[in-house]
Design a protein around this motif. Structure first.
Motif, mmCIF file in Angstrom:
data_model
loop_
_atom_site.group_PDB
_atom_site.id
_atom_site.type_symbol
_atom_site.label_atom_id
_atom_site.label_comp_id
_atom_site.label_asym_id
_atom_site.label_seq_id
_atom_site.Cartn_x
_atom_site.Cartn_y
_atom_site.Cartn_z
ATOM 1 N N UNK A 42 15.014 62.263 14.819
ATOM 2 C CA UNK A 42 15.696 61.844 15.221
ATOM 3 C C UNK A 42 16.596 61.425 14.767
ATOM 4 N N UNK A 43 17.813 61.231 15.172
ATOM 5 C CA UNK A 43 19.112 61.018 14.599
ATOM 6 C C UNK A 43 19.515 59.533 14.443
ATOM 7 N N UNK A 44 19.136 58.780 13.252
ATOM 8 C CA UNK A 44 18.836 57.407 12.945
ATOM 9 C C UNK A 44 20.562 57.010 12.527
ATOM 10 N N UNK A 55 28.345 47.454 17.113
ATOM 11 C CA UNK A 55 27.894 47.832 15.911
ATOM 12 C C UNK A 55 27.547 49.517 16.604
ATOM 13 N N UNK A 56 27.372 50.277 15.749
ATOM 14 C CA UNK A 56 27.062 52.129 16.200
ATOM 15 C C UNK A 56 25.613 52.386 15.986
ATOM 16 N N UNK A 57 24.925 52.707 17.160
ATOM 17 C CA UNK A 57 23.440 53.519 16.545
ATOM 18 C C UNK A 57 23.568 54.330 17.194
ATOM 19 N N UNK A 85 29.691 50.151 24.799
ATOM 20 C CA UNK A 85 30.546 52.021 24.845
ATOM 21 C C UNK A 85 28.948 52.537 24.533
ATOM 22 N N UNK A 86 28.919 53.783 25.772
ATOM 23 C CA UNK A 86 27.687 54.038 25.283
ATOM 24 C C UNK A 86 28.281 56.090 25.766
ATOM 25 N N UNK A 98 22.027 60.294 21.424
ATOM 26 C CA UNK A 98 22.626 59.050 22.264
ATOM 27 C C UNK A 98 23.147 57.788 21.637
ATOM 28 N N UNK A 99 24.685 57.911 21.386
ATOM 29 C CA UNK A 99 25.594 56.840 20.757
ATOM 30 C C UNK A 99 25.680 55.299 21.356
#
Length: 124
Positions: A42-44, A55-57, A85-86, A98-99
């Motif tokens: 996973x990208x976290x 915040x960007x996650x 934003x997505x 998915x950012x």
């Protein structure tokens, strides 16, 4: 020798009437098909810009196979409070990134619920 034409190419639209009600018609869409089971780390990431308190996650999401899947996930995540934003980096049949940009960090349970509402998509 082939002839070159300037005729526009036709691309399928998401609201194409040839799609069935169980999915987008691609044959492997998460909106009706089973996950491919592809596994990845996973990208976290989480970052906050001090001038603009957003915040960007990034989330690793499995089950997406096409643009319809990405659009469904984008729509559901954008409906969450505070999301501005997505962005989906689609890896068809694999684990997509998915950012999400939001005013505050999102509760993971809300993200999971949005993915479930969009189709058969899961955090990887």
């Amino acid at each position: 020798m082939s002839e070159i034409t300037d005729a526009p190419r036709s691309l399928p639209l998401l609201d194409d009437p040839t799609t069935d009600s169980d999915g987008c018609g691609c044959g492997g869409c998460g909106c009706g098909a089973a996950d491919t089971g592809a596994a990845a780390t996973p990208v976290t990431t989480n970052s906050i810009d001090e001038e603009n308190p957003m915040t960007t996650h990034s989330y690793a999401v499995s089950g997406m196979t096409c643009g319809h899947c990405a659009a469904a996930v984008t729509s559901e995540l954008k409906s969450l409070d505070g999301v501005s934003d997505v962005n989906v980096e689609l890896v068809a049949g694999g684990t997509s990134t998915v950012t999400v940009v939001s005013a505050e960090p999102l509760d993971e349970a809300h993200v999971v619920a949005a993915l479930d509402e969009a189709g058969e998509y899961q955090l990887a």
